[in-house]
Structure formats: C-alpha cells, structure tokens
Motif scaffolding. Sequence first.
Motif, PDB file in Angstrom:
ATOM      1  N   GLU A 235       0.823  -1.209   0.000  1.00 51.67           N
ATOM      2  CA  GLU A 235       0.000   0.000   0.000  1.00 51.67           C
ATOM      3  C   GLU A 235       0.855   1.257   0.000  1.00 51.67           C
ATOM      4  OE1 GLU A 235      -2.664  -0.273   3.317  1.00 51.67           O
ATOM      5  OE2 GLU A 235      -3.998  -1.673   2.295  1.00 51.67           O
ATOM      6  N   ARG A 236       1.901   1.268   0.787  1.00 50.52           N
ATOM      7  CA  ARG A 236       2.802   2.408   0.785  1.00 50.52           C
ATOM      8  C   ARG A 236       4.099   2.035   1.488  1.00 50.52           C
ATOM      9  NH1 ARG A 236       2.369   5.394   5.809  1.00 50.52           N
ATOM     10  NH2 ARG A 236       0.630   4.634   7.093  1.00 50.52           N
ATOM     11  N   ALA A 237       5.134   2.784   1.156  1.00 48.35           N
ATOM     12  CA  ALA A 237       6.426   2.592   1.811  1.00 48.35           C
ATOM     13  C   ALA A 237       6.454   3.391   3.104  1.00 48.35           C
ATOM     14  CB  ALA A 237       7.553   3.034   0.885  1.00 48.35           C
ATOM     15  N   LEU A 238       6.944   2.790   4.161  1.00 50.15           N
ATOM     16  CA  LEU A 238       7.079   3.463   5.446  1.00 50.15           C
ATOM     17  C   LEU A 238       8.470   4.032   5.637  1.00 50.15           C
ATOM     18  CD1 LEU A 238       5.249   0.826   7.688  1.00 50.15           C
ATOM     19  CD2 LEU A 238       4.298   2.888   6.658  1.00 50.15           C
ATOM     20  N   GLN A 239       9.455   3.379   5.031  1.00 52.83           N
ATOM     21  CA  GLN A 239      10.848   3.803   5.236  1.00 52.83           C
ATOM     22  C   GLN A 239      11.715   3.150   4.180  1.00 52.83           C
ATOM     23  OE1 GLN A 239      12.368   3.408   9.324  1.00 52.83           O
ATOM     24  NE2 GLN A 239      14.236   2.523   8.479  1.00 52.83           N
ATOM     25  N   PHE A 240      12.793   3.846   3.792  1.00 55.43           N
ATOM     26  CA  PHE A 240      13.775   3.276   2.884  1.00 55.43           C
ATOM     27  C   PHE A 240      15.165   3.427   3.500  1.00 55.43           C
ATOM     28  CE2 PHE A 240      10.683   4.163  -0.638  1.00 55.43           C
ATOM     29  CZ  PHE A 240      10.555   2.853  -1.064  1.00 55.43           C
ATOM     30  N   SER A 241      15.987   2.437   3.261  1.00 56.53           N
ATOM     31  CA  SER A 241      17.407   2.542   3.586  1.00 56.53           C
ATOM     32  C   SER A 241      18.147   1.673   2.586  1.00 56.53           C
ATOM     33  CB  SER A 241      17.695   2.069   5.013  1.00 56.53           C
ATOM     34  OG  SER A 241      17.652   0.660   5.093  1.00 56.53           O
ATOM     35  N   ASN A 242      19.467   1.714   2.643  1.00 55.37           N
ATOM     36  CA  ASN A 242      20.245   0.884   1.740  1.00 55.37           C
ATOM     37  C   ASN A 242      20.041  -0.597   2.032  1.00 55.37           C
ATOM     38  OD1 ASN A 242      22.112   0.310  -0.300  1.00 55.37           O
ATOM     39  ND2 ASN A 242      23.783   0.184   1.175  1.00 55.37           N
TER      40      ASN A 242
ATOM     41  N   GLY B  76      17.142  -1.956   2.566  1.00 52.84           N
ATOM     42  CA  GLY B  76      15.874  -2.336   1.960  1.00 52.84           C
ATOM     43  C   GLY B  76      14.771  -1.443   2.481  1.00 52.84           C
ATOM     44  N   GLY B  77      13.558  -1.683   2.039  1.00 54.46           N
ATOM     45  CA  GLY B  77      12.446  -0.860   2.471  1.00 54.46           C
ATOM     46  C   GLY B  77      11.624  -1.518   3.559  1.00 54.46           C
ATOM     47  N   ILE B  78      10.765  -0.725   4.181  1.00 57.27           N
ATOM     48  CA  ILE B  78       9.747  -1.229   5.099  1.00 57.27           C
ATOM     49  C   ILE B  78       8.416  -0.753   4.534  1.00 57.27           C
ATOM     50  CG2 ILE B  78       8.861  -1.254   7.456  1.00 57.27           C
ATOM     51  CD1 ILE B  78      11.640  -0.600   8.436  1.00 57.27           C
ATOM     52  N   TYR B  79       7.480  -1.700   4.337  1.00 61.36           N
ATOM     53  CA  TYR B  79       6.257  -1.392   3.606  1.00 61.36           C
ATOM     54  C   TYR B  79       5.025  -1.811   4.403  1.00 61.36           C
ATOM     55  CZ  TYR B  79       9.772  -1.599  -0.117  1.00 61.36           C
ATOM     56  OH  TYR B  79      10.909  -1.427  -0.878  1.00 61.36           O
ATOM     57  N   LEU B  80       3.993  -1.020   4.275  1.00 61.63           N
ATOM     58  CA  LEU B  80       2.676  -1.413   4.761  1.00 61.63           C
ATOM     59  C   LEU B  80       1.977  -2.133   3.617  1.00 61.63           C
ATOM     60  CD1 LEU B  80       0.486  -1.296   6.977  1.00 61.63           C
ATOM     61  CD2 LEU B  80      -0.251   0.878   5.983  1.00 61.63           C
ATOM     62  N   ALA B  81       1.506  -3.351   3.866  1.00 62.60           N
ATOM     63  CA  ALA B  81       0.929  -4.167   2.799  1.00 62.60           C
ATOM     64  C   ALA B  81      -0.348  -4.834   3.296  1.00 62.60           C
ATOM     65  CB  ALA B  81       1.943  -5.213   2.325  1.00 62.60           C
ATOM     66  N   ARG B  82      -1.070  -5.420   2.337  1.00 68.75           N
ATOM     67  CA  ARG B  82      -2.326  -6.115   2.653  1.00 68.75           C
ATOM     68  C   ARG B  82      -2.328  -7.466   1.939  1.00 68.75           C
ATOM     69  NH1 ARG B  82      -6.973  -3.962   4.592  1.00 68.75           N
ATOM     70  NH2 ARG B  82      -6.257  -1.836   4.126  1.00 68.75           N
ATOM     71  N   HIS B  83      -2.778  -8.507   2.651  1.00 71.06           N
ATOM     72  CA  HIS B  83      -2.865  -9.835   2.046  1.00 71.06           C
ATOM     73  C   HIS B  83      -3.936  -9.831   0.962  1.00 71.06           C
ATOM     74  CE1 HIS B  83      -3.440 -14.194   1.642  1.00 71.06           C
ATOM     75  NE2 HIS B  83      -2.227 -14.312   2.194  1.00 71.06           N
ATOM     76  N   ARG B  84      -3.604 -10.412  -0.197  1.00 71.29           N
ATOM     77  CA  ARG B  84      -4.513 -10.356  -1.355  1.00 71.29           C
ATOM     78  C   ARG B  84      -5.871 -10.990  -1.045  1.00 71.29           C
ATOM     79  NH1 ARG B  84      -1.847  -9.166  -6.237  1.00 71.29           N
ATOM     80  NH2 ARG B  84       0.436  -9.240  -6.106  1.00 71.29           N
ATOM     81  N   GLU B  85      -5.884 -12.087  -0.273  1.00 72.28           N
ATOM     82  CA  GLU B  85      -7.133 -12.817  -0.043  1.00 72.28           C
ATOM     83  C   GLU B  85      -7.809 -12.419   1.262  1.00 72.28           C
ATOM     84  OE1 GLU B  85      -6.277 -16.940  -0.346  1.00 72.28           O
ATOM     85  OE2 GLU B  85      -5.715 -16.840  -2.467  1.00 72.28           O
ATOM     86  N   SER B  86      -7.071 -12.434   2.355  1.00 73.84           N
ATOM     87  CA  SER B  86      -7.695 -12.176   3.653  1.00 73.84           C
ATOM     88  C   SER B  86      -7.885 -10.694   3.943  1.00 73.84           C
ATOM     89  CB  SER B  86      -6.840 -12.781   4.776  1.00 73.84           C
ATOM     90  OG  SER B  86      -5.620 -12.053   4.923  1.00 73.84           O
ATOM     91  N   GLY B  87      -7.117  -9.843   3.273  1.00 77.33           N
ATOM     92  CA  GLY B  87      -7.187  -8.413   3.540  1.00 77.33           C
ATOM     93  C   GLY B  87      -6.445  -7.973   4.780  1.00 77.33           C
ATOM     94  N   GLU B  88      -5.779  -8.905   5.467  1.00 77.66           N
ATOM     95  CA  GLU B  88      -5.074  -8.545   6.693  1.00 77.66           C
ATOM     96  C   GLU B  88      -3.896  -7.627   6.370  1.00 77.66           C
ATOM     97  OE1 GLU B  88      -2.633 -10.591  10.435  1.00 77.66           O
ATOM     98  OE2 GLU B  88      -3.233 -11.794   8.693  1.00 77.66           O
ATOM     99  N   ARG B  89      -3.764  -6.586   7.172  1.00 73.16           N
ATOM    100  CA  ARG B  89      -2.644  -5.671   7.012  1.00 73.16           C
ATOM    101  C   ARG B  89      -1.418  -6.242   7.707  1.00 73.16           C
ATOM    102  NH1 ARG B  89      -3.930   0.750   7.717  1.00 73.16           N
ATOM    103  NH2 ARG B  89      -4.293   1.181   5.511  1.00 73.16           N
TER     104      ARG B  89
END
Length: 863
Positions: free
Chosen positions: A231-238, A240-253
């Motif tokens: 859904e969006r990136a929370l942070q970037f560094s060399n 790697g990134g940290i991302y907020l995501a959602r499961h395609r089927e269950s919708g769990e964040r």
Amino acid sequence: MPGLHQNQLYSLADPTYYETPARLPDEGTRFALDRRAALPGWDKGRSGLWTSLRPEGAPVTEQGWKIHVSTVPEEAAATLRETVRICLRHGVPVKFLRSRQALALMSDKYMARGSSGKFITVYPPDEPAFLRLVAELSAALDGRRGPYILSDLRIGDAPVYVRYGSFTDRWCRAADGSTVPALRAPDGRLVPDERDVVFRVPPWVTVPPELGPHLAARAAARDDSFPYVVERALQFSNAGGIYLARHRESGERVVLREARPHCGLDSAGDDAVTRLHREHRALRRLAGLECVPRVHGVRTVWEHHFLVEEHVEGRTLFEEIVARYALVRGERSDAELAAYRAWVDEVTDRLASALAAVHARGLRFGDLHPANIVLRPDGRLVLIDFEYATELDDPSPFAGAFGMQAPPGTAGAEADAYALWSTWLHMLMPLTEMAGHDRRKALVLERWARDRYRLGPDAGPPRPAALTPAAGRTDPVAGLLTGTQPDWGRLRTLLTAGIHAAATPERLDRLFPGGPDGFASGGVCAAHGAAGVLHALRHAGAEVPPEWVRWLADASLRRPPERAGGLLDGLPGAAAVLAALGEGDAAVELLERTSAGPPPPGADLATGRAGRALAALRVTRATGGPGACPPPEVFRTASDLARLARGETVPGLTAPPSAGLLRGLSGAALLHLELYELTGERHLLDSARDILHREAAHCVRMPGGSVQVKDGRRHLLYLDQGSGGFALVARAYLDHREDPLLSGLLPGVRQGCVLEFVREPGLFTGRAGLTATAHALDTAPADGPARTAPAPDVLASVRNLTWHLVQRDDRLLVPGAGLRRFSADLATGSAGLLLALHTLAASPVTPDSPTGPRALLSLLTLG
C-alpha cells in the motif's frame, strides 16, 4: 538542511567533526592496486575514495554507456584484479574504491541506495567498446557475488551492471533548484543525469539490441505469486524498504521488512539478510508476548528477503514525544508538566516490563530507542526491530541510537537497562545525543529534568553504573554560564580557541569543519564554510590570520561559475566577506563569475536572487564607498521579487513556500528596505510592506501566545525559516512607517524566542539565533522602553547552552545540525554562537551597537 541520512554518512570518517567520507582513515585496508605505482603509459589519480587509471593522452569522453562492478568483501581483491586486467588490456579508463574499508562504507546501511554497491566503474570510449567489455567482464566474473545496483541494468549472473550517464563533472539546475550532475542533450542543453533507484535511459538514447535479453530477464524477475500488495512505503534505507501491505485474499494488514543481499552492512560486517533472519528467529522465540509483533514468516521474492509481521496500529514513541513534549510549546504550568510526567512514568513502567519479558526468554533486545517502540492507541507498548536481539550473554556488539548506547563490553541485560534509562531521560529531555560526545552531559540533562519536572531522587529507572559521576569529573561548562552574567569574555576566548584549533589551511576542500553541506561549496560558503567563520571572527574582534583570508580567496576562485550558488551557499557570500576583509579585487571578480552563470530559480536570501542582490550591494559599498551606486541588476532583481510577491508570474523565478529571513521572502523585503534607504524611492518601501504582509500571512498565534510560522505540520521561530527572522525585518520596516499588522505580531515572536526547550544551539536554527533575536527586539521595541542589557529570560535561555556546549582542554565545541558531530561554521556551530553572544555582550547599547535589529540583520546578511 542536511537530513538524517547525510548526517550519518558524514559522521563515519571522524569522531569529532562532520567529515567527508573521502577522509576515511583506511590506510591499513588499501588494495594492492591502489598502493602500486601506475604502469608505463598509464596515469594514476585519486579523487575522494576512488583511485583511477587512464591511458596517457587518451581523449576524454563526456558521456555514454558505463559499466559498474559490485562485489562482497571476501571477493573484492580478486574481482578488482580481474576487472582491471581486462581494462588495461583494452586500454579503457577505470576507477575503483581504494580500500576494503571504503567498500564497506559504500555498502553501509546509511549509504544512498542509488549509488550503493558500486565498486568499480569502467568508461568505454564508444558503444562497440562498451559491448565488447560487457561481454568479457560478465563472462570473467560469472558467479561472483555483489550487491544489486538499483540504478543499473544487471548483465547475466555476474555482478556487472550498466547505465547511460556522464563521464565527467558537469552540473545543471534540477527542477527544485538544486545543482545536480548533468548530461548534454543533442541540442546542446545540459539536463539532469538522473541517478535514481530505477534503471532508465535518456529519451534520445537507444538501448543497444545486445542488452535486450537482460532487460527481458529484469522484467521476468517480477513475482506475481507474492500474496501481499504493497500500500505504501514506510521507510527506505540501503538495507531495503519497510512497507505497509495487505494480504490479497484475507485483507489482513501486515508490515513487510525487506532485506537486500550484501547490502546495508553494519559495523560487524553483517548484511541486511543476516540481520533479517536473526530478527525472524528472535520473533519466533518471543512468540506470544504482548510486547512483540506477531510474525507470519519470511518470503523471498526474486533475490530480496521479506520478513512478514503484524502491523501494529499506533505511533512510535519518537512521534509521541514530538506530539506531546510540553516545553517546546511553552506549556509550563504545573498541571501540564504533571500530566506529561505521569505519561512518562506510565511508558517507562511498561517498557521495563517489556524488557523483563524479553529477558525472561533468554534474549537481549540490543537496539532500544524511541523509534523502535510503538504505542498502540490503548497505550499498550510493542517493541519493533529485533535485528540485534541475541542471547543475553552474547558478546557481539549491540546497536542503539547515538548517545543512548551503553559503553562497549556492557553485558546484554545491563545494556538494555542503560538504554531504558536513556529512553526515560529522552522523554524528559530529548537531547540524549549529547551523551554520545560526553557522558557527563547525561547527568547535566538529568539534573535539569529532575529540577524542572520536580522529580524525586527515586523517580525513573535506576541510573546505570557507567554514569556514576567520578570525583573531579563534573562538567566545567556550567561555570561559564551561571552567576549574574555569563562569563562573556571566557566564552569568547574558548569559542575562538576551538575555531583556531580546528582550522586546516593545508586542506583544499575546507578550512573549518562545518555542516555536511559545506563540502558541496568547496568549503567557501558563508553558511557552512570559511566565509562565515571569517565574518564572525572579524565582527567579534578576534584574530583573522592573513593566510586564512588568502585561503578563502583562492578556494573561491577555483569554483566554477555554474556552481556559484547564493549569498549563504556560494560565491556571492564569499565575495561579500572578502570585500569586507580588504580583498576587493577578488570580491569583484567573484561577482563577475557569478553573473556569468545561470541565475538561481529561487527568490530567497540564502540561495536565491535576493541574496545575490544583497551580496552585490555589500561588495559595491565595500569597494566603492557608502555612496557607490548599486549595479543595475540589483534594481532589476528587486523589481522581479516585488512582482513575484504580488502573485505575478516571473519566468525562471519561484517563490518559497513558507516565510522567513533566509528561506522565505523576508530577505527580499530587506533588499527593498536597503534600496529605499539608499535612494529614497517610496515604491521600494511600499514593496517591502507588501512582501512583509505576505510573510505575515504565514504566521499563526500558538496556544501559549507565541507567534510562529506555520509550515505544513511544523511551527517555526528560526532565523533560517520562521517568525524570528521575519520579525527582525518587520521591526526595521517600522523604523520608517507605522503598521499595526506587523507591530502586533512582534511581541508574540519575541515571546517565542525565549521558549525553554530548543533542540540545537546554532545561529540559523537554534538557541543562539533566537536569543540574539529576542535581545535585538528588546533594544528597539515596537512600544515601551528599550533595554540596555539582556533581559532575565534571555539570560536564562543562554544558561541552557550548558546542555550543548562541550569543553575539551582550553576550547569549547558546539554540536552542529543533528547533534551528531561538532561544527565551527556560522549556521550551526561555533562561529554562529560567537557572533550571537557578541551581540548579547556588547555594552553599552548605542544607536550603532550590534544589538539592534538592523545591526543584527547586517551581521546575518554579511554586512
């Protein structure tokens, strides 16, 4: 302003001052090819961390397809030998990182992602040579390991990457006004050489067909079976990134924590993947604890590893401190402080319980600081980022925020206890970085906090044994600032001694240590370079050695016109200072060089056209006398700025989004005031009024009564950007004409300038500038009697410099932006503090004293 990433990067080479990474002390880890003399027929050169080899007399290719090679530390020497052997045989220029330590730096957690991993760069003279070298290098290095270079296209399974870019140092203006590396377009224009984290080519360049399979392989690497949608990136560094995501089927964040192989190396040499799997093991071991996020597992997508864990609703403790901290807003009532103190106690108790639970499972946390603690909406606490969680008795290094780390060798549980105490102190006094310079500062901050918050001796966690004050080890700075008056003379002597001790006239890149931005100007600029330091020394009556003046003149004349900059970040400011120091010919030449380059797109005083025009005024007066006529372009600039302030479109000129003396349009109002005083033309005074009213529209009255500039979610008082600098210009305008709108704002600004808590000590964005502004407004108030000495609340603010200043032997050091390293510059360091204290100590006050608003404005604008 430098960001956290830049401050960390420029903190790697020196423990005391911000320093270019090129000064890394890496002599013991140099590669053999760096130490050897150049082969016959080849030139060998050095620039920063790089060593280059070029055939003698070979023509210079400006731009084209270049080749990068990455590596891992254990394969670096062999990869370097093989790559350079091929380049020598083909007679192609090549450069490489000079040492194993430099290689580790380029793969560090804090390195820019776009350039990370580049170990060797090859410069083929044309496309046929490029294709031959790509084929040979990818075959010779097939199977070798190295970080993926995000800005490039990878060739096969070798650590060989390619991109189209510039081979030489050429510069142009980006859309945001910054100076960036440039490519030459077919029509001859210089355009930005984009070096982002995505492979792209300029629109006029055709990708050779031979690269087609590699482009196809890159596209095929996408894995559509990954069950999470970002859904969006929370942070970037060399790492790697940290991302907020959602499961395609269950919708769990969930939160996805990305780790790139061979990237993000830490001080122990571990890469991001190693740390990610360490965190996964720790989270599984701690499963079921309320203070730990649930872990869903690890997934590998292409070559990147992702730790999938629970998304914890809430804000980090760091964010909560920013939102709640009472003293920064002037909320000083007992009830408000008691409420904040109760919240601190609650968080500390929950944090102690969380650490106890982790320790009961046999692990240490190892990286406790406010950004790694999340507070749920109901107040429950969750620890995040277990990359350094290991066995309690594990002797390996722990992480921790700067200033919050226990001494080396501290046992696991004890190290967490040290960080717990530091976190408690940080909630009360968010300045714990100072303990990273001198552990005694932790005790200074603790004593102040206990007194201010009325804490008993048993409040808070137990003080770590490492912080027990030793006999005779009290902080000497307090003695300089207590008493009826601070010891102005001793402060001046110690600050000047620190500046002199830090001078390096033998270096070409800088004369004094300052903020990281100073290196971009060749060390000459007023904000972070030599010009500002010499300006402060001259006005404070301190010695300015002639060799330092010569250094500034020579270094300034080496700067190319296309990188001239503005009043505070470039050659115009250096010209103004040199003119005042008697170097009129050099000053005039610098202004001529500046006018030969493109004008800056910004309108502000620091980097834009208002500053350039003021610099021209300063040089004209210094070289031609007070009655000398300003150049016509000064009046043209003033006219353009007035039109811009009225909302008209001025081609090539953009208005700043916020208000302030250096970064807003208050500097443009000051230019109009000075021209009005020179010419008597009323329309200039009218334009100053219009601009100041535009600036006033950015000002808001805070709940405590102070007036600050609103900039998005921030509220600012500073000279750089904020209401303090605006108020100085407004007060100067009121000397000529009454204005109820402007005069009504000044008391609120003055009130804000003496708020108790100021995070940094410097002139442009810190306590030094605010106290000088408050005193300047006192000496020429809009109504009421003028003061002849600093007011009690101004002196109280000055005494709180005890939090920041560090005395070493016979000199004082001043922490710069971010507080991670010391600075001697005008904007953030010793020179700015010296200048501010000089305005406070000057006595008695006269119309020409450096304490009035006009005099302070003159000092701030290199008059």
